[in-house]
Design a protein around this motif. Sequence first.
Motif, PDB file in Angstrom:
ATOM      1  N   VAL A  71      21.347 -36.923  15.639  1.00 55.43           N
ATOM      2  CA  VAL A  71      20.075 -37.109  14.951  1.00 55.43           C
ATOM      3  C   VAL A  71      19.555 -38.506  15.258  1.00 55.43           C
ATOM      4  O   VAL A  71      20.297 -39.382  15.716  1.00 55.43           O
ATOM      5  CB  VAL A  71      20.218 -36.915  13.419  1.00 55.43           C
ATOM      6  CG1 VAL A  71      20.749 -35.531  13.091  1.00 55.43           C
ATOM      7  CG2 VAL A  71      21.129 -37.981  12.820  1.00 55.43           C
ATOM      8  N   GLY A  72      18.277 -38.695  14.983  1.00 50.61           N
ATOM      9  CA  GLY A  72      17.646 -39.990  15.211  1.00 50.61           C
ATOM     10  C   GLY A  72      16.178 -39.813  15.483  1.00 50.61           C
ATOM     11  O   GLY A  72      15.692 -38.685  15.696  1.00 50.61           O
ATOM     12  N   LEU A 125      17.200 -31.325   9.852  1.00 52.58           N
ATOM     13  CA  LEU A 125      18.424 -31.935   9.347  1.00 52.58           C
ATOM     14  C   LEU A 125      19.323 -30.942   8.614  1.00 52.58           C
ATOM     15  O   LEU A 125      20.477 -31.272   8.310  1.00 52.58           O
ATOM     16  CB  LEU A 125      18.092 -33.111   8.432  1.00 52.58           C
ATOM     17  CG  LEU A 125      17.509 -34.340   9.137  1.00 52.58           C
ATOM     18  CD1 LEU A 125      17.445 -35.522   8.184  1.00 52.58           C
ATOM     19  CD2 LEU A 125      18.321 -34.705  10.367  1.00 52.58           C
ATOM     20  N   VAL A 131      24.346 -40.608  14.430  1.00 54.60           N
ATOM     21  CA  VAL A 131      22.979 -41.114  14.366  1.00 54.60           C
ATOM     22  C   VAL A 131      22.757 -42.066  15.538  1.00 54.60           C
ATOM     23  O   VAL A 131      23.561 -42.976  15.777  1.00 54.60           O
ATOM     24  CB  VAL A 131      22.727 -41.857  13.033  1.00 54.60           C
ATOM     25  CG1 VAL A 131      21.261 -42.299  12.942  1.00 54.60           C
ATOM     26  CG2 VAL A 131      23.082 -40.967  11.853  1.00 54.60           C
ATOM     27  N   LYS A 161      18.765 -39.048  22.181  1.00 46.41           N
ATOM     28  CA  LYS A 161      19.548 -37.843  21.880  1.00 46.41           C
ATOM     29  C   LYS A 161      19.494 -36.849  23.032  1.00 46.41           C
ATOM     30  O   LYS A 161      20.538 -36.380  23.514  1.00 46.41           O
ATOM     31  CB  LYS A 161      19.013 -37.168  20.598  1.00 46.41           C
ATOM     32  CG  LYS A 161      18.889 -38.080  19.398  1.00 46.41           C
ATOM     33  CD  LYS A 161      18.430 -37.325  18.176  1.00 46.41           C
ATOM     34  CE  LYS A 161      17.070 -36.663  18.346  1.00 46.41           C
ATOM     35  NZ  LYS A 161      15.974 -37.644  18.573  1.00 46.41           N
ATOM     36  N   GLU A 167      25.623 -44.765  13.652  1.00 47.63           N
ATOM     37  CA  GLU A 167      26.408 -44.210  12.542  1.00 47.63           C
ATOM     38  C   GLU A 167      27.121 -42.960  13.003  1.00 47.63           C
ATOM     39  O   GLU A 167      26.633 -42.245  13.879  1.00 47.63           O
ATOM     40  CB  GLU A 167      25.503 -43.848  11.344  1.00 47.63           C
ATOM     41  CG  GLU A 167      25.291 -44.949  10.337  1.00 47.63           C
ATOM     42  CD  GLU A 167      24.631 -44.426   9.075  1.00 47.63           C
ATOM     43  OE1 GLU A 167      25.071 -44.809   7.967  1.00 47.63           O
ATOM     44  OE2 GLU A 167      23.691 -43.628   9.181  1.00 47.63           O
ATOM     45  N   SER A 168      28.250 -42.679  12.372  1.00 47.84           N
ATOM     46  CA  SER A 168      28.994 -41.461  12.673  1.00 47.84           C
ATOM     47  C   SER A 168      29.833 -41.096  11.469  1.00 47.84           C
ATOM     48  O   SER A 168      30.498 -41.956  10.872  1.00 47.84           O
ATOM     49  CB  SER A 168      29.894 -41.662  13.900  1.00 47.84           C
ATOM     50  OG  SER A 168      30.660 -40.501  14.164  1.00 47.84           O
ATOM     51  N   TYR A 219      21.164 -42.729   8.254  1.00 47.92           N
ATOM     52  CA  TYR A 219      21.128 -41.284   8.062  1.00 47.92           C
ATOM     53  C   TYR A 219      20.643 -40.931   6.664  1.00 47.92           C
ATOM     54  O   TYR A 219      19.866 -39.980   6.481  1.00 47.92           O
ATOM     55  CB  TYR A 219      22.507 -40.668   8.301  1.00 47.92           C
ATOM     56  CG  TYR A 219      22.516 -39.161   8.096  1.00 47.92           C
ATOM     57  CD1 TYR A 219      21.976 -38.318   9.059  1.00 47.92           C
ATOM     58  CD2 TYR A 219      23.046 -38.581   6.943  1.00 47.92           C
ATOM     59  CE1 TYR A 219      21.961 -36.940   8.889  1.00 47.92           C
ATOM     60  CE2 TYR A 219      23.039 -37.216   6.756  1.00 47.92           C
ATOM     61  CZ  TYR A 219      22.497 -36.397   7.734  1.00 47.92           C
ATOM     62  OH  TYR A 219      22.467 -35.039   7.549  1.00 47.92           O
ATOM     63  N   LEU A 243      16.964 -41.015   6.659  1.00 47.78           N
ATOM     64  CA  LEU A 243      16.402 -39.836   7.313  1.00 47.78           C
ATOM     65  C   LEU A 243      16.494 -38.603   6.414  1.00 47.78           C
ATOM     66  O   LEU A 243      15.546 -37.821   6.300  1.00 47.78           O
ATOM     67  CB  LEU A 243      17.134 -39.575   8.639  1.00 47.78           C
ATOM     68  CG  LEU A 243      16.896 -40.553   9.792  1.00 47.78           C
ATOM     69  CD1 LEU A 243      17.845 -40.239  10.944  1.00 47.78           C
ATOM     70  CD2 LEU A 243      15.457 -40.470  10.278  1.00 47.78           C
ATOM     71  N   HIS A 272      28.208 -35.358   6.893  1.00 43.52           N
ATOM     72  CA  HIS A 272      26.926 -35.426   6.198  1.00 43.52           C
ATOM     73  C   HIS A 272      27.078 -36.102   4.840  1.00 43.52           C
ATOM     74  O   HIS A 272      26.320 -37.045   4.518  1.00 43.52           O
ATOM     75  CB  HIS A 272      26.363 -34.004   6.029  1.00 43.52           C
ATOM     76  CG  HIS A 272      25.220 -33.911   5.073  1.00 43.52           C
ATOM     77  ND1 HIS A 272      23.946 -34.310   5.390  1.00 43.52           N
ATOM     78  CD2 HIS A 272      25.189 -33.466   3.774  1.00 43.52           C
ATOM     79  CE1 HIS A 272      23.151 -34.111   4.351  1.00 43.52           C
ATOM     80  NE2 HIS A 272      23.881 -33.595   3.359  1.00 43.52           N
TER      81      HIS A 272
END
Length: 605
Positions: free
Chosen positions: A398-399, A561, A572, A405, A580-581, A594, A597, A584
């Motif tokens: 995501v991003g 999302l 992210v 991506k 970021e990782s 995240y 978002l 969720h």
Amino acid sequence: MTPQLLPIADSAHTRRAAWALLRPYRRLAVVAGLALALATVVGLAGVDLLGRIVDDVRAGGTDLARPAVLLALAATVHGIGTAIGAARIAEVGERMLADLRERFVERALHLPLDRIEAAGAGDLTARVTRDVTAVAEAVRYALPTLVRSALSIGLTLVALALLDWRFLVAALVAMPLQAGTVRWYARTAGPVYADSRVAVAAQQQQLLDSYAGADTVLAFGLARRHTDLIAARSAAAVDLSLRGVGLLSRFFSRLNLAEFVALGGVLTVGYLLVGAGSVTLGTATAAALYLHNLFNPINAALGLADEVQVARAGLSRLVGIADLPAPSTGPAATSPATWPEATSPATATPPSAATAAGADPVPPAIVVSGVRHAYRPGEDVLHGVDLEVSAGERLALVGASGAGKTTLASLVAGTHRPHGGRIALGGHDVAELAPAELRRRVVLVTQDVHVFAGALADDLRLARPGATDAELWAALGRVGAIDWVRTLPDGLATVVGEGGHRLTEEQAQHLALARLVLADPPVVILDEATADAGSAGARALEAAANRALSGRTAIVVAHRLTQAAEADRVVVMADGRIVESGTHDALVAAEGPYAALWSAWSAHR
């Protein structure tokens, strides 16, 4: 950035390729040549017969019935032989062209996407359209005329020599002028036509770019700039085209001068020989007619030099692609028999389980190490990305738009090659995998789905050529597409695509996901594959994608999302880097990028 044109074969390479294409049809070419030779000999005999008629009339003869019948017979045989020979020559040419097209398409389809992008789509488009058309026109019209003209010229010169060697000498007086004209034209026109092809490709590329980006062009007020660019490309193409026309006019002027010189020489020699009693008036008449007939094929052949130059330039561009190394099939790739057998959705064995059982020695895991990539030198869009995806894990990227991506997804899928770093699938470097083996290991599904013209079943079998109807229905059932397929006029036999039944965007995506199930790769990349559908359609497609991805290692470029929320892990990206990782829930709780978002997404759902 200057386009890096796709390969263009040199003259020697092009000749070798043409001979290789002709080799399977040599017998047919010999038959065509014999038919044309017979027709030409009979036609020349008719001219000799006219000379004899002149001598008979001068001697007071009145019986012209027999010569007239022979002339009619010669004309008939000449016409039939010419038609048969020309048709067979055209057939040889068409078969050679068909082989070249197939080879060209095979190689073009395996060109790396980044190579096509570096050259510009206009380069490949021009080869597929204008260059193929130029070669096809030459094959259908120029090739039979050239062969027929070559035989006529050679045999007519022999006939002149048989009448009297001095007629042959007079006819050959024009040859230096003709040869010099042809050499001048070939030397001068060849580069002009080659440059013209490149200019036309650049023009097409600019038109494609401006048309594809029309919304952006208008939004930023760039219409005048793009109009000027198109005008500049068009002016360059027109200028080269006009240069070619000017060269052609000068070419024909020189040929007309050569014809006048030769005809004057033969008439002068005939006058002197008849006056000296060395030849009869009929023989001199036959010589003049031979020369008159000689210049028809000479002018036809030399007049085709323009088409030959255009076709040669086009052929070298086609051969440049067609003679690229054949794509390696890899150890297990393109034969349908080596693909995993499809099973019903209820009993399908997930790829990861198959691996554990020893069916596939390569674990379906992804490792990205220090990957950098740039579409333009010095302008990296990925900056040292490191990422590892475990076997069977579903990871969401995501991003914001432009975060990198799609670039990262395309690199993992092998459609582009990284400019730095390494990407491995199951321990194997993507750069070292043969195209067919790469396709066996990873499949990329995007939001742009092409529906090929033909039966729906044939479209599905692109993924597994040997699939049975039962296997096709099983794949459709797994992605929830059975209901709408059953409503089609002819079910699986319904013609879809161009000229057939039009599928909705949601149905086209169902089709892509069904192909994915049939291909059964261990690794899947979904790049916003459900983005174009409406809300209800997107939810249905997300459910279909979840079923298709079951048991596979997957990277999902998440436009919605909700896809990220259902993933095992979320990564992210921002400005070409991973920022970021985590899961969720963990990322939402961390209140970082995240979480922002997700908050914005939730507020507008």
